[in-house]
Design a protein around this motif. Structure first.
Motif, PDB file in Angstrom:
ATOM      1  N   TYR A  34       0.853  -1.195   0.000  1.00 40.55           N
ATOM      2  CA  TYR A  34       0.000   0.000   0.000  1.00 40.55           C
ATOM      3  C   TYR A  34       0.880   1.232   0.000  1.00 40.55           C
ATOM      4  CZ  TYR A  34      -3.750   3.128   1.285  1.00 40.55           C
ATOM      5  OH  TYR A  34      -4.654   4.146   1.305  1.00 40.55           O
ATOM      6  N   LYS A  74     -15.387  -6.271 -12.812  1.00 42.68           N
ATOM      7  CA  LYS A  74     -14.983  -5.243 -11.855  1.00 42.68           C
ATOM      8  C   LYS A  74     -14.872  -5.792 -10.440  1.00 42.68           C
ATOM      9  CE  LYS A  74     -18.583  -2.593 -12.616  1.00 42.68           C
ATOM     10  NZ  LYS A  74     -19.477  -1.451 -12.796  1.00 42.68           N
ATOM     11  N   THR A  76     -13.870  -8.885  -7.458  1.00 41.29           N
ATOM     12  CA  THR A  76     -12.939  -9.968  -7.168  1.00 41.29           C
ATOM     13  C   THR A  76     -13.723 -11.276  -7.184  1.00 41.29           C
ATOM     14  OG1 THR A  76     -13.366  -9.941  -4.813  1.00 41.29           O
ATOM     15  CG2 THR A  76     -11.659  -8.473  -5.611  1.00 41.29           C
ATOM     16  N   LYS A  80     -16.271  -8.685  -4.166  1.00 41.73           N
ATOM     17  CA  LYS A  80     -16.070  -7.305  -3.699  1.00 41.73           C
ATOM     18  C   LYS A  80     -15.608  -6.454  -4.884  1.00 41.73           C
ATOM     19  CE  LYS A  80     -14.033  -8.802   0.647  1.00 41.73           C
ATOM     20  NZ  LYS A  80     -13.188  -9.902   0.337  1.00 41.73           N
ATOM     21  N   GLU A  81     -15.916  -5.137  -4.825  1.00 46.90           N
ATOM     22  CA  GLU A  81     -15.455  -4.253  -5.904  1.00 46.90           C
ATOM     23  C   GLU A  81     -13.950  -4.062  -5.810  1.00 46.90           C
ATOM     24  OE1 GLU A  81     -18.551  -0.805  -6.999  1.00 46.90           O
ATOM     25  OE2 GLU A  81     -16.434  -0.762  -7.592  1.00 46.90           O
ATOM     26  N   ILE A  83     -11.772  -1.785  -7.012  1.00 47.15           N
ATOM     27  CA  ILE A  83     -11.218  -0.469  -6.707  1.00 47.15           C
ATOM     28  C   ILE A  83     -11.310  -0.207  -5.200  1.00 47.15           C
ATOM     29  CG2 ILE A  83     -11.386   1.974  -7.208  1.00 47.15           C
ATOM     30  CD1 ILE A  83     -10.706   0.694  -9.706  1.00 47.15           C
ATOM     31  N   GLU A  84     -12.417  -0.573  -4.589  1.00 47.29           N
ATOM     32  CA  GLU A  84     -12.580  -0.377  -3.136  1.00 47.29           C
ATOM     33  C   GLU A  84     -11.631  -1.285  -2.367  1.00 47.29           C
ATOM     34  OE1 GLU A  84     -14.851   2.506  -3.940  1.00 47.29           O
ATOM     35  OE2 GLU A  84     -14.346   2.001  -1.872  1.00 47.29           O
ATOM     36  N   TYR A  85     -11.502  -2.514  -2.850  1.00 43.73           N
ATOM     37  CA  TYR A  85     -10.624  -3.495  -2.201  1.00 43.73           C
ATOM     38  C   TYR A  85      -9.186  -3.005  -2.185  1.00 43.73           C
ATOM     39  CZ  TYR A  85      -8.693  -8.182  -1.336  1.00 43.73           C
ATOM     40  OH  TYR A  85      -8.029  -9.266  -0.816  1.00 43.73           O
ATOM     41  N   LYS A  87      -8.194   0.063  -2.224  1.00 46.72           N
ATOM     42  CA  LYS A  87      -7.983   1.291  -1.441  1.00 46.72           C
ATOM     43  C   LYS A  87      -7.783   0.959   0.023  1.00 46.72           C
ATOM     44  CE  LYS A  87     -10.326   4.749  -4.161  1.00 46.72           C
ATOM     45  NZ  LYS A  87     -11.670   4.887  -4.674  1.00 46.72           N
ATOM     46  N   ASP A  88      -8.163  -0.252   0.403  1.00 45.63           N
ATOM     47  CA  ASP A  88      -8.094  -0.629   1.819  1.00 45.63           C
ATOM     48  C   ASP A  88      -6.696  -1.136   2.147  1.00 45.63           C
ATOM     49  OD1 ASP A  88      -8.567  -1.444   4.328  1.00 45.63           O
ATOM     50  OD2 ASP A  88     -10.171  -2.858   3.829  1.00 45.63           O
ATOM     51  N   ASN A  91      -5.590  -4.909   3.255  1.00 46.74           N
ATOM     52  CA  ASN A  91      -5.512  -6.059   2.353  1.00 46.74           C
ATOM     53  C   ASN A  91      -4.103  -6.290   1.818  1.00 46.74           C
ATOM     54  OD1 ASN A  91      -8.262  -6.619   2.451  1.00 46.74           O
ATOM     55  ND2 ASN A  91      -8.694  -4.985   1.002  1.00 46.74           N
TER      56      ASN A  91
END
Lengths: 207, 149
Positions: A34, A74, A76, A80-81, A83-85, A87-88, A91
């Motif tokens: 990240y 889009k 996984t 799960k989406e 792009i959101e995944y 950003k976290d 993960n």
């Protein structure tokens, strides 16, 4: 393998047959921490790289799998989406596989039918009298040969640029088409050709 | 072996220059429409090649040929596109198109801009010097031979 694909298009531009023989698609897998240093965007229901080309990951490459699990558009594999995944930060670290997106059959249909029109425009813009449409299109990675039969069917073959003997191959494919597709009493003209699983005759001239 | 005609487009699709040497058949539409059609066709062919290509491409689309002519294509990093139609006997003309761009076109393009600060980029190059130089260059090519009319 020197021959990449064979396609057949009917005279109204509809796709009637395809055969793909790709061996190696350029793919790159890397482990990321990240924050992610490439910029991703959604394009055509897929997540593609829009900025941040390096190390075999090129702009336009699609995200194919995360941690070994293939993604589904889009989302996984777990739903799960993506792009959101990404950003976290909890993960991370994770390994992502980028590569050239594999085209779905719908996506292959569009360029094949587009070629049909380009073929006609090529003959209209000709500086010489009596030109046919585009018979051979060359790029640095592949050559695309097109043979138009007297009835308007286009047989298209994508090959390596150094491959020779394609004219003979196209004639042979035409022969096989007329022997196995046209002489089949259950085949309707200009409809997609679906060979039964036992029939390997289409594949043999390419090997 | 001969050269039929040559187009130069900028990145927005406006035709900067058009030269004709041995063209037998006109397209049957006005010149403006022909330029738009040519540009549109090449734009579609390029996007089509990048989708169809089994591996990532370095240079992209180079040439296509029909039963009567061959079209050679060269694109620079700034979006200037040079298109040359020749007959079938000509092998890959990429180096020639590159020469046209660097010596004839860039040499005169830069001179044209420097000498005329009010000229707008994107309009047709109306410099006579440019046309003459390009014409001489094409006629001097080894595969150019003027056909008897």
């Amino acid at each position: 393998m020197a021959i990449f694909s064979v396609y057949a298009v009917n005279k109204s531009g509809g796709f009637i047959y395809q055969y793909d023989n790709y061996v190696h698609r350029a793919e790159a897998e890397k482990t990321f921490r990240y924050p992610l240093d490439c910029v991703l965007k959604i394009h055509d229901e897929k997540v593609v790289v829009s900025f941040g080309q390096r190390d075999g990951i090129r702009v336009g490459n699609a995200l194919l799998s995360i941690n070994g699990l293939d993604v589904n558009g889009k989302f996984t594999a777990d739903g799960k989406e993506i792009i959101e995944y990404l950003k976290d930060s909890t993960n991370y670290p994770l390994s992502i596989l980028f590569g050239r997106a594999r085209l779905s059959s719908n996506e292959k249909l569009m360029p094949a039918s587009m070629f049909h029109s380009l073929f006609a425009i090529g003959s209209q813009l000709s500086p010489e009298v009596g030109s046919t449409g585009i018979e051979m299109l060359e790029t640095d990675m592949f050559k695309r040969h097109c043979f138009q039969t007297l009835t308007g069917i286009k047989l298209i073959v994508l090959t390596d640029p150094r491959q020779s003997g394609i004219d003979e191959l196209l004639r042979k494919i035409y022969e096989i088409y007329s022997d196995f597709a046209l002489k089949n009493p259950f085949y309707s003209l200009a409809m997609p050709i679906r060979p039964p699983p036992q029939c390997r005759c289409w594949a043999s001239p390419c090997s | 072996m001969t050269v039929h005609n040559l187009y130069i487009f900028d990145r927005n699709g406006s035709c900067l220059h058009y030269g004709e040497w041995n063209r037998k058949k006109q397209a049957g539409i006005s010149k403006e429409e022909e330029f738009k059609l040519m540009y549109g066709m090449l734009f579609s062919i390029r996007s089509f090649c990048s989708k169809m290509s089994p591996l990532d491409m370095k240079d992209g689309f180079l040439t296509f040929q029909t039963s009567k002519y061959k079209l050679h294509y060269y694109e620079t990093a700034t979006g200037i596109k040079i298109i040359m139609n020749t007959d079938l006997g000509v092998p890959n003309a990429k180096d020639i198109l590159h020469q046209i761009y660097s010596t004839v076109s860039m040499g005169l393009y830069v001179e044209y801009i420097v000498k005329n600060p009010l000229c707008v980029l994107g309009e047709q190059l109306s410099s006579d010097l440019f046309s003459t130089r390009l014409d001489l260059y094409i006629r001097a090519l080894p595969f150019f031979s003027p056909r008897a009319a």
